[in-house]
Design a protein around this motif. Sequence first.
Motif, PDB file in Angstrom:
ATOM      1  N   VAL A 311      47.126  27.431  42.995  1.00 47.42           N
ATOM      2  CA  VAL A 311      48.048  28.565  42.931  1.00 47.42           C
ATOM      3  C   VAL A 311      47.338  29.819  42.436  1.00 47.42           C
ATOM      4  O   VAL A 311      47.443  30.903  43.041  1.00 47.42           O
ATOM      5  N   TYR A 312      46.578  29.689  41.359  1.00 46.41           N
ATOM      6  CA  TYR A 312      45.938  30.877  40.804  1.00 46.41           C
ATOM      7  C   TYR A 312      44.794  31.374  41.691  1.00 46.41           C
ATOM      8  O   TYR A 312      44.495  32.569  41.719  1.00 46.41           O
ATOM      9  N   ALA A 313      44.147  30.472  42.424  1.00 49.62           N
ATOM     10  CA  ALA A 313      43.123  30.919  43.370  1.00 49.62           C
ATOM     11  C   ALA A 313      43.752  31.740  44.493  1.00 49.62           C
ATOM     12  O   ALA A 313      43.236  32.800  44.885  1.00 49.62           O
ATOM     13  N   LEU A 314      44.871  31.256  45.020  1.00 46.65           N
ATOM     14  CA  LEU A 314      45.566  32.012  46.062  1.00 46.65           C
ATOM     15  C   LEU A 314      46.072  33.350  45.518  1.00 46.65           C
ATOM     16  O   LEU A 314      45.971  34.385  46.185  1.00 46.65           O
ATOM     17  N   LEU A 315      46.630  33.314  44.304  1.00 44.72           N
ATOM     18  CA  LEU A 315      47.107  34.561  43.714  1.00 44.72           C
ATOM     19  C   LEU A 315      45.957  35.543  43.474  1.00 44.72           C
ATOM     20  O   LEU A 315      46.088  36.745  43.734  1.00 44.72           O
ATOM     21  N   ALA A 316      44.824  35.033  42.982  1.00 46.34           N
ATOM     22  CA  ALA A 316      43.678  35.915  42.744  1.00 46.34           C
ATOM     23  C   ALA A 316      43.171  36.509  44.050  1.00 46.34           C
ATOM     24  O   ALA A 316      42.852  37.703  44.129  1.00 46.34           O
ATOM     25  N   GLY A 317      43.107  35.680  45.105  1.00 43.18           N
ATOM     26  CA  GLY A 317      42.694  36.204  46.406  1.00 43.18           C
ATOM     27  C   GLY A 317      43.649  37.262  46.925  1.00 43.18           C
ATOM     28  O   GLY A 317      43.223  38.300  47.459  1.00 43.18           O
ATOM     29  N   ALA A 318      44.943  36.994  46.760  1.00 45.63           N
ATOM     30  CA  ALA A 318      45.931  37.980  47.214  1.00 45.63           C
ATOM     31  C   ALA A 318      45.821  39.277  46.421  1.00 45.63           C
ATOM     32  O   ALA A 318      45.920  40.381  46.982  1.00 45.63           O
ATOM     33  N   VAL A 319      45.620  39.159  45.101  1.00 41.80           N
ATOM     34  CA  VAL A 319      45.498  40.359  44.264  1.00 41.80           C
ATOM     35  C   VAL A 319      44.268  41.171  44.662  1.00 41.80           C
ATOM     36  O   VAL A 319      44.329  42.407  44.786  1.00 41.80           O
ATOM     37  N   VAL A 320      43.138  40.489  44.892  1.00 44.46           N
ATOM     38  CA  VAL A 320      41.921  41.208  45.293  1.00 44.46           C
ATOM     39  C   VAL A 320      42.127  41.893  46.638  1.00 44.46           C
ATOM     40  O   VAL A 320      41.741  43.057  46.841  1.00 44.46           O
ATOM     41  N   LEU A 321      42.749  41.178  47.579  1.00 42.32           N
ATOM     42  CA  LEU A 321      42.998  41.768  48.891  1.00 42.32           C
ATOM     43  C   LEU A 321      43.905  42.992  48.787  1.00 42.32           C
ATOM     44  O   LEU A 321      43.643  44.043  49.402  1.00 42.32           O
ATOM     45  N   ILE A 322      44.981  42.865  47.998  1.00 46.33           N
ATOM     46  CA  ILE A 322      45.889  43.998  47.827  1.00 46.33           C
ATOM     47  C   ILE A 322      45.186  45.157  47.131  1.00 46.33           C
ATOM     48  O   ILE A 322      45.379  46.334  47.491  1.00 46.33           O
ATOM     49  N   ASP A 323      44.342  44.849  46.132  1.00 48.19           N
ATOM     50  CA  ASP A 323      43.607  45.916  45.448  1.00 48.19           C
ATOM     51  C   ASP A 323      42.715  46.678  46.430  1.00 48.19           C
ATOM     52  O   ASP A 323      42.659  47.915  46.418  1.00 48.19           O
ATOM     53  N   VAL A 324      42.020  45.924  47.269  1.00 49.41           N
ATOM     54  CA  VAL A 324      41.138  46.570  48.250  1.00 49.41           C
ATOM     55  C   VAL A 324      41.944  47.451  49.197  1.00 49.41           C
ATOM     56  O   VAL A 324      41.568  48.599  49.502  1.00 49.41           O
ATOM     57  N   LEU A 325      43.078  46.923  49.675  1.00 45.97           N
ATOM     58  CA  LEU A 325      43.914  47.704  50.590  1.00 45.97           C
ATOM     59  C   LEU A 325      44.459  48.955  49.910  1.00 45.97           C
ATOM     60  O   LEU A 325      44.514  50.041  50.511  1.00 45.97           O
ATOM     61  N   VAL A 326      44.885  48.821  48.648  1.00 44.64           N
ATOM     62  CA  VAL A 326      45.420  49.983  47.929  1.00 44.64           C
ATOM     63  C   VAL A 326      44.359  51.052  47.747  1.00 44.64           C
ATOM     64  O   VAL A 326      44.593  52.258  47.974  1.00 44.64           O
ATOM     65  N   PHE A 327      43.146  50.647  47.347  1.00 45.03           N
ATOM     66  CA  PHE A 327      42.074  51.625  47.168  1.00 45.03           C
ATOM     67  C   PHE A 327      41.709  52.280  48.499  1.00 45.03           C
ATOM     68  O   PHE A 327      41.490  53.493  48.582  1.00 45.03           O
ATOM     69  N   ALA A 328      41.655  51.449  49.553  1.00 49.60           N
ATOM     70  CA  ALA A 328      41.312  52.016  50.859  1.00 49.60           C
ATOM     71  C   ALA A 328      42.386  52.987  51.339  1.00 49.60           C
ATOM     72  O   ALA A 328      42.085  54.072  51.856  1.00 49.60           O
TER      73      ALA A 328
END
Length: 718
Positions: A311-328
């Motif tokens: 669960v936390y691996a999926l959440l961490a991956g989702a958070v990183v992906l969302i962070d990248v999208l937000v910055f972009a």
Amino acid sequence: MSPVTSQTSLPAPVAPAVVAARGSRVGAGLAALAVALSAVTVVLDLANRGADVPASAALDPGWIGCLTGLAQVVPGALLLRQLPRHPVAWLLVGSGLFWVVDSLCSSWTAYAVYTAPGTPGASAAFYLYQRLGAGLLLGLPLILLVFPHGRLPQEPLWRRLSLASIALTALLPVLLAVVPSTTAERFAGAPLDPALARLDVDPVSIALPWGVWRVLLTVAYAGVFLSLLVPLAVVVRRYRAGDAVGRAQLRWLVWAAVINVIVIVVGMNVTDPLPGILLCLGVGVTSAAIVVAVNRHNLYAVDRLISATLVYALLAGAVVLIDVLVFALAGAVLGQRDSALVAIAVVAAVYAPLRDRLARVVRRLRRGSRDDPYAVVSALAEQLEVSSSPDQQLVAVAQAVGEAFRSPYVRVEIAGPSGKRQVVEHGSPAGRAVELPVVYRGERVGQLTLCPAGSSELSERDQRLLGDVVRQAAAAARASELSASLQASREQIVTAREEERRRLRRDLHDSLGPSLGAVTLRIETARNLASRNPAEADRLLDQATSDVAAVLADVRRLVHDLRPPALDELGLVRAIDQLARRLESPDLTITVVDEGVDGAALPAAVEVAAFRIASEAVNNVVRHSGARRCTVRLSFTDARPWGPTHAVVVEVEDDGRGIPQDVAAGVGMLSLRERAAELGGTVSVECPPGRGTLVRAVLPCGTTATTPPRTGASTDAR
């Protein structure tokens, strides 16, 4: 050879403690050796920092490999302390030490060839690193094949397949050890660096045609991957055929595999030296999981670890992906000029709080409110406030626990002060149930059962929170029951008082009143007849005297029913002694022992209860026990350790036949408990094997109605 000589030639058995000590020393020695070699490797790496080592040499710094080796050696050495003969422990230590030596050879080769050319040992180090280093591949399949009990499969087919798998894995390091260097370079398709090509790396080589070597090396490299199929199949088969403990042990390997998959995925997207560090982390986690599983320490925590890791691996991956999208997106909207700084400011001001809130929501959906103890206690308090009865309060507890821990089923069982057990259930059973005791003031008063969602075990922190919640709930439920019991007791007291008044009125009106009236009439008649018929007057006076005697007997009976007169005349101890003398016989000796009670100002209710309990218990001894000796002991003690209240302790012990366990309590024994309960006391009956019966009553005296007990030696009331 004589029998004596034959016996003395046999080796003496080695004690397990000696074996354990040897294993511990050997493991510690190998771990120390690995640390020392790692230190040498680090020194060489520091010396090689200024050297021009080409990338084509493929001589990586050895400190990362040493960390990977130590991540196996240290857990293996710790396992050797507990299980000095376990093959898995030796495999961990051996594989880790091999990693350290291989890494040392890499650093030594770089130092002897590029940093300080001419340093001896370059050829041997490079041969060990380049050719024999492939032996590192043997560690994983060997551990999989013998995990967790340290033996290969016993079935003939699976054993042969396992041996074939080991041989296929060992084929590559064996071939690389004897393949000529020119053939190895031709197969790899890349020549060695000229400085390395001058080294002698063919101490043992076998000259075979190129076509033969190409086939052998192709099969050997393919066999590295194919050889893992049999160990994985063995693990799956052991899991399917294993018991609960064996499956839990194998699930630790599954958790380690999940961690390693995450490490591999992350390592593919980062630059050096992070992949090597992540590899060290994955190997260390795997080694730790193996040690825990083999030692069977806290096995079932793995279920929670696996689910939480995923669960936390999926959440961490989702958070990183969302962070990248937000910055972009922020950079694209705001433009290129100062876009990074502005994007960071926007994210910090707007997105970061939103992300934290979303993380809390996700965590609450998965784990409930257990991570916020205040929220759990607050929710429980709100539900308890609107609950009026103990049953409703327990229902509120079950609902609060179910919501806080996302449990589909909660069962709360509490024993009330009266002994009545209250049981409430919330939801339906699903999955493995976890049972926890409910403790109130140091006494186990019930049990909590729940089925945690997605886990077969609660953490120690969760169990402490549950204990605090349920303890408060048990206190509230007990307080409600005590309040209801107090109200019922008040009603019983009022009812009993009025019933006693009605009985006294009836006895006085129906018995004493008519009797005294008859006496008055006889005396008046005797006065009228005294002058005319003295004989008749004397007869009437005799009848009046008899009537008065009967009235006095009735008065004594009423007084005795209210309170035994002996208590006022003799005191509690001597009244019981008088009773004992009356019930004593040639076959039964009754001894009354006073330990500080005689002379103390006891409340009247306590005196009556103690006398009645002692009287009933001694009468039971006389009628049923067949005892030769009976001892009545009166003493003081603290009834409640949390306050200064004293209590009178009445003990009646005999050496008779005792009370069989299958015999139900009679009316007399129930009356003893009721008398003690009226004062907030207790009565216990024990029948130790071969020691007769011990009746022990504890009667609280209150803090104001009694004087402190007298100290001193025990005295015999006789």
